[in-house]
Design a protein around this motif. Structure first.
Motif, mmCIF file in Angstrom:
data_model
loop_
_atom_site.group_PDB
_atom_site.id
_atom_site.type_symbol
_atom_site.label_atom_id
_atom_site.label_comp_id
_atom_site.label_asym_id
_atom_site.label_seq_id
_atom_site.Cartn_x
_atom_site.Cartn_y
_atom_site.Cartn_z
ATOM 1 N N ALA A 96 30.475 5.589 -25.821
ATOM 2 C CA ALA A 96 30.235 4.737 -26.985
ATOM 3 C C ALA A 96 29.787 5.530 -28.203
ATOM 4 C CB ALA A 96 29.197 3.667 -26.646
ATOM 5 N N GLY A 97 29.419 6.803 -28.009
ATOM 6 C CA GLY A 97 28.953 7.611 -29.134
ATOM 7 C C GLY A 97 29.245 9.087 -28.923
ATOM 8 N N GLU A 98 28.993 9.881 -29.972
ATOM 9 C CA GLU A 98 29.358 11.297 -29.912
ATOM 10 C C GLU A 98 28.516 12.084 -28.921
ATOM 11 O OE1 GLU A 98 28.936 13.176 -33.704
ATOM 12 O OE2 GLU A 98 26.743 13.208 -33.619
ATOM 13 N N ARG A 99 27.261 11.679 -28.694
ATOM 14 C CA ARG A 99 26.430 12.427 -27.744
ATOM 15 C C ARG A 99 26.998 12.320 -26.326
ATOM 16 N NH1 ARG A 99 21.163 14.016 -29.485
ATOM 17 N NH2 ARG A 99 21.402 14.562 -31.688
ATOM 18 N N GLY A 100 27.551 11.173 -25.990
ATOM 19 C CA GLY A 100 28.182 11.037 -24.680
ATOM 20 C C GLY A 100 29.430 11.882 -24.557
ATOM 21 N N LEU A 101 30.208 11.964 -25.636
ATOM 22 C CA LEU A 101 31.408 12.807 -25.615
ATOM 23 C C LEU A 101 31.038 14.279 -25.500
ATOM 24 C CD1 LEU A 101 33.643 11.037 -28.286
ATOM 25 C CD2 LEU A 101 33.605 10.714 -25.795
ATOM 26 N N LEU A 102 29.988 14.677 -26.205
ATOM 27 C CA LEU A 102 29.509 16.057 -26.090
ATOM 28 C C LEU A 102 29.108 16.352 -24.648
ATOM 29 C CD1 LEU A 102 28.449 18.775 -27.247
ATOM 30 C CD2 LEU A 102 26.280 17.596 -27.650
ATOM 31 N N ALA A 103 28.338 15.444 -24.042
ATOM 32 C CA ALA A 103 27.917 15.645 -22.653
ATOM 33 C C ALA A 103 29.125 15.711 -21.733
ATOM 34 C CB ALA A 103 26.969 14.523 -22.227
ATOM 35 N N GLY A 104 30.121 14.859 -21.975
ATOM 36 C CA GLY A 104 31.317 14.866 -21.144
ATOM 37 C C GLY A 104 32.080 16.167 -21.243
ATOM 38 N N ALA A 105 32.173 16.719 -22.461
ATOM 39 C CA ALA A 105 32.861 18.000 -22.639
ATOM 40 C C ALA A 105 32.126 19.116 -21.915
ATOM 41 C CB ALA A 105 32.979 18.314 -24.132
ATOM 42 N N MET A 106 30.804 19.143 -22.027
ATOM 43 C CA MET A 106 30.027 20.207 -21.387
ATOM 44 C C MET A 106 30.083 20.093 -19.862
ATOM 45 S SD MET A 106 28.923 22.114 -23.834
ATOM 46 C CE MET A 106 30.447 21.713 -24.714
ATOM 47 N N ARG A 107 30.076 18.862 -19.334
ATOM 48 C CA ARG A 107 30.146 18.718 -17.873
ATOM 49 C C ARG A 107 31.510 19.136 -17.344
ATOM 50 N NH1 ARG A 107 26.104 19.959 -15.862
ATOM 51 N NH2 ARG A 107 27.009 19.376 -13.879
ATOM 52 N N LEU A 108 32.562 18.883 -18.128
ATOM 53 C CA LEU A 108 33.887 19.323 -17.695
ATOM 54 C C LEU A 108 33.934 20.850 -17.623
ATOM 55 C CD1 LEU A 108 36.775 18.599 -16.907
ATOM 56 C CD2 LEU A 108 37.360 18.592 -19.346
ATOM 57 N N LEU A 109 33.374 21.512 -18.625
ATOM 58 C CA LEU A 109 33.322 22.974 -18.583
ATOM 59 C C LEU A 109 32.502 23.459 -17.389
ATOM 60 C CD1 LEU A 109 32.883 23.978 -22.343
ATOM 61 C CD2 LEU A 109 34.983 23.789 -20.990
ATOM 62 N N HIS A 110 31.395 22.766 -17.117
ATOM 63 C CA HIS A 110 30.573 23.145 -15.965
ATOM 64 C C HIS A 110 31.383 23.035 -14.672
ATOM 65 C CE1 HIS A 110 27.813 22.239 -12.593
ATOM 66 N NE2 HIS A 110 27.072 23.172 -13.148
ATOM 67 N N ASP A 111 32.166 21.965 -14.558
ATOM 68 C CA ASP A 111 32.981 21.799 -13.352
ATOM 69 C C ASP A 111 34.031 22.898 -13.249
ATOM 70 O OD1 ASP A 111 31.491 19.608 -12.725
ATOM 71 O OD2 ASP A 111 32.975 18.132 -13.371
ATOM 72 N N PHE A 112 34.638 23.264 -14.374
ATOM 73 C CA PHE A 112 35.574 24.389 -14.370
ATOM 74 C C PHE A 112 34.877 25.654 -13.856
ATOM 75 C CE2 PHE A 112 38.395 22.783 -18.145
ATOM 76 C CZ PHE A 112 38.901 21.789 -17.327
ATOM 77 N N ALA A 113 33.684 25.890 -14.377
ATOM 78 C CA ALA A 113 32.963 27.115 -14.026
ATOM 79 C C ALA A 113 32.640 27.160 -12.542
ATOM 80 C CB ALA A 113 31.682 27.221 -14.856
ATOM 81 N N MET A 114 32.146 26.047 -12.002
ATOM 82 C CA MET A 114 31.771 26.041 -10.588
ATOM 83 C C MET A 114 33.006 26.099 -9.681
ATOM 84 S SD MET A 114 28.543 26.234 -10.651
ATOM 85 C CE MET A 114 27.785 25.760 -9.103
ATOM 86 N N ARG A 115 34.130 25.606 -10.177
ATOM 87 C CA ARG A 115 35.383 25.691 -9.407
ATOM 88 C C ARG A 115 36.022 27.069 -9.580
ATOM 89 N NH1 ARG A 115 38.955 21.381 -7.804
ATOM 90 N NH2 ARG A 115 40.455 22.320 -6.380
ATOM 91 N N ARG A 116 35.618 27.792 -10.612
ATOM 92 C CA ARG A 116 36.154 29.106 -10.983
ATOM 93 C C ARG A 116 37.616 29.022 -11.392
ATOM 94 N NH1 ARG A 116 35.791 32.057 -6.038
ATOM 95 N NH2 ARG A 116 35.532 30.008 -5.096
#
Length: 730
Positions: A83-103
């Motif tokens: 519903a807002g930009e802070r949620g989108l920011l969090a979503g982008a960072m969590r996706l990167l985190h998942d990439f990192a942990m998956r390598r």
């Protein structure tokens, strides 16, 4: 990226044909730059600008609010909605985190909704001077540093704010800060910068004592409150009277003013216990009658007055900006709330405008030593009985409870970037969630955020319930390129060994109770044979506690106390209280052996050539050195005192002197082990805010001092005693 990681049948892989689509806001454009940089540098994927599959961030009315977000993964793209930009920011960072942990830039097909367990999540920087200002915030918080904080889920930064530098009000014009406009311009500039990274600014409001002869007291005698503190040698002066109507009106004006003149402030934090935002019940000096030496407040109820003070401020703030959070933190309030250690009476008096922040793990006693668990320990991982009682009191009024923690270190030993006890940190995060903690401050100013394993455990726990073994295995594969079960067993042993410490406030400070003694200075701690000898140790071995400076408003007073600073080392055995020296020696030796066993497993299983593994091994080793120094020093002082005060003939004395020399030989070797570690990792011994704890020069000077005691002082003393006591010419 690990090239060997390939997608499973239900996975989607992001490739160079993919693009990134975002709403055009300053925060999300900043995030998009970081996202593309991460994909390029870490995942070997340059995102396209074309019409192929897309990672799309979109505002959606039916999506989760706040920082919550919905992630939908299909073969045709990845959609993150909030519903807002802070949620989108969090979503982008969590996706990167998942990439990192998956390598690899691979994620499973499906739809998931993410909601943060804690808000806010407030951190701070490594580069924090004791007298913090924001005119150099680009140094304290570079753009890359703020990016990393955002990746780790930090959405708030607390900044120390001296009330006398921004206050203003017609009620007491003598207190109007002359440099207020410039001060607030710096605050506004910092708020504007951090907002681009999805991070809010919280001001921790400090109000140092005013001089006794300040103009405001001469013109308005009634506003003069309590004077001095129980620590009179350090903190002199007066505060504004907590119950005076003019003072309360002035506070309303001052905080209305800052909320009016600064846009986008996240919150205000008031430490109202034994320090910080000073009032008439803040550890007043004798004559101490249980409440205060302020004549206006001496017969009043402290809990009601402090709650009333906070309520007036909270109402003033909310009248201007309802979005600004006002936090009351009753740190050390037991000094004026008597037997009410949970400060229930004060909590009951707080209005809906004021939130409660308090220490998660203080107020109970250590089960092995009986000592009070103080400040931000990791001995007690879950909420203490005091914190639980506070939560219950708040729940009766439908109010939330916020926690002050440290997420990777403690005041006991904060000179290193992380205490490598990941199982304790993971248990802490899980128990906070289970207890319903609303949000937290995760870093004071001991070391500050540095992107370590413990901080990443907490960051991951915000979004999901992690299995710690699974998480640590994935982390090892990402950081070390390998995994061995012995690594987990080594970390378990370190986590268990921490609980064996003879824990107490005296352990980390002797007479001053903080930032002093062998557990703190470790390989730089000298071994004192003659307590009247300073051994020519340089100025680094004497220091004013960094946090003490914040209570001074007079630079001359700072220089005066600094010039007479006491040693950071100890020469007696007070720090073995409350268990006593014999039991202390047994307990610390038990810690040494258990910690060494954990380190041995890590050395056997971690690839030492890997820089990240080398750093982790160095952390384990430096703590082992601190523990062994503490054990050696306790044995040395116990034997020294027994030798000097126990009598005995020449043969007994000589055997005791030989034993003292043997301990010194052990300690010299122990401290020498620290030198290559410090040379390799400049974070060890760092302690920026409160001053460097030790460096290679101090360690080498301590080694030289121990050699002098072993090779010259003890033999010379033995000769003198033979001559004067035994009549033997050596």
């Amino acid at each position: 990226r690990d090239p060997g990681v390939t997608p499973d049948p239900d996975d989607v892989e992001v490739t160079p044909e993919w693009s990134l689509t975002i709403p055009a806001t300053p925060c999300l454009e900043q995030a998009a730059g970081s996202f593309r940089r991460f994909c390029s540098a870490c995942m070997d994927v340059e995102l396209a600008a074309g019409d192929g599959p897309a990672i799309t961030l979109a505002i959606a009315a039916d999506a989760p609010a706040g920082e919550g977000f919905r992630r939908t993964v299909t073969a045709g793209g990845i959609m993150i909605e909030s519903a807002g930009e802070r949620g989108l920011l969090a979503g982008a960072m969590r996706l990167l985190h998942d990439f990192a942990m998956r390598r690899a830039p691979i994620v499973a097909v499906g739809e998931r909704t993410f909601t943060p367990a804690f808000h806010p999540r407030i951190g701070n920087t490594v580069f924090l001077p004791a007298a913090q200002r924001l005119d150099n915030h680009e140094f304290q918080f570079s753009d890359d540093y703020l990016t990393l904080m955002s990746f780790f889920g930090i959405n708030g930064i607390h900044v120390f704010a001296n009330f006398w530098e921004f206050c203003h009000g017609d009620q007491l014009p003598e207190l109007t800060a002359p440099g207020r406009d410039a001060y607030l311009q710096d605050v506004q500039a910092f708020i504007d910068r951090t907002a681009r990274f999805g991070i809010d600014v919280y001001l921790v409001v400090m109000s140092p004592f005013l001089p006794d002869d300040h103009e405001v007291f001469r013109k308005h005698p009634a506003v003069r409150g309590s004077f001095g503190t129980m620590m009179e040698d350090f903190f002199r002066g007066c505060c504004l009277c907590s119950s005076d109507p003019d003072v309360l009106t002035f506070y309303e004006q001052a905080f209305t003013g800052i909320c009016r003149d600064v846009d986008g402030l996240g919150g205000l934090v008031f430490v109202v216990g034994g320090e910080g935002f000073i009032h008439c019940y803040t550890r007043p000096a004798p004559p101490y009658d249980g409440a205060t030496n302020c004549p206006n407040c001496s017969s009043r109820n402290p809990s009601a007055d402090v709650a009333g003070l906070m309520n007036r401020i909270g109402a003033a703030v909310k009248s201007v900006d309802p979005q600004v959070t006002v936090m009351c933190w009753p740190y050390s309030a037991f000094a004026w709330s008597g037997e009410d250690k949970a400060q229930i009476e004060m909590i009951e008096g707080l209005s809906a405008d004021v939130e409660l922040l308090s220490n998660l793990a203080t107020g109970d006693r250590h089960p092995r030593t009986g000592a009070s668990l103080f400040d931000y320990n990791i001995m007690e991982t879950g909420p203490s009985s005091v914190f639980r009682a506070q939560t219950e009191a708040l729940a009766k009024h439908g109010k939330r409870h916020y926690a002050k923690i440290e997420c990777s270190t403690t005041p006991l030993m904060f000179q290193h970037p992380m205490i490598p006890v990941p199982y304790r940190w993971a248990r802490r995060a899980a128990e906070m969630k289970a207890h319903g903690v609303a949000g937290y401050i995760s870093h004071w100013r001991f070391f500050g955020f540095n992107g370590n394993l413990a901080e990443e455990i907490l960051a991951a726990s915000v979004w999901e319930d992690i299995d710690v073994d699974t998480f640590l295995e994935a982390w090892c594969r990402r950081e070390y390129g390998m995994f061995a079960p012995q690594i987990l067993e080594g970390w378990r042993r370190l986590s268990d060994a921490w609980a064996l410490l003879p824990y107490s406030a005296t352990l980390c400070g002797g007479r001053q109770y903080y930032m002093k003694g062998p557990i703190f200075t470790g390989p730089a701690h000298p071994f004192i044979l003659d307590v009247q000898n300073d051994y020519g140790l340089h100025r680094g071995f004497r220091a004013l506690r960094g946090d003490a400076r914040e209570s001074f408003s007079d630079e001359t007073r700072i220089q005066e106390v600094d010039a007479n600073a006491s040693p950071t080392y100890v020469s007696d055995l007070l720090w073995t209280m409350p268990v006593g020296v014999e039991r202390f020696i047994g307990m610390i030796h038990e810690t040494v052996e258990a910690w060494d066993a954990g380190c041995d497993l890590l050395h056997q299983s971690m690839p030492a050539a890997n820089p990240q593994a080398s750093t982790m091994l160095g952390l384990g080793d430096i703590f082992a050195i601190h523990f062994r120094t503490t054990w050696n020093l306790a044995r040395f002082y116990e034997l020294r005192d027994r030798c000097f005060g126990g009598g005995g003939d020449q043969a007994l004395r000589d055997s005791q002197f030989v034993e003292l020399q043997d301990i010194l030989t052990e300690e010299i070797a122990n401290s020498e082990r620290a030198l290559p570690l410090i040379d390799r990792d400049p974070m060890l011994g760092y302690g920026y805010c409160y001053g460097i704890v030790y460096d290679a020069r101090m360690v080498q000077e301590k080694i030289d001092q121990c050699r002098y005691v072993r090779d010259q002082e003890i033999p010379e003393l033995a000769k003198l005693l033979r001559f004067h006591l035994d009549g033997v010419y050596p």
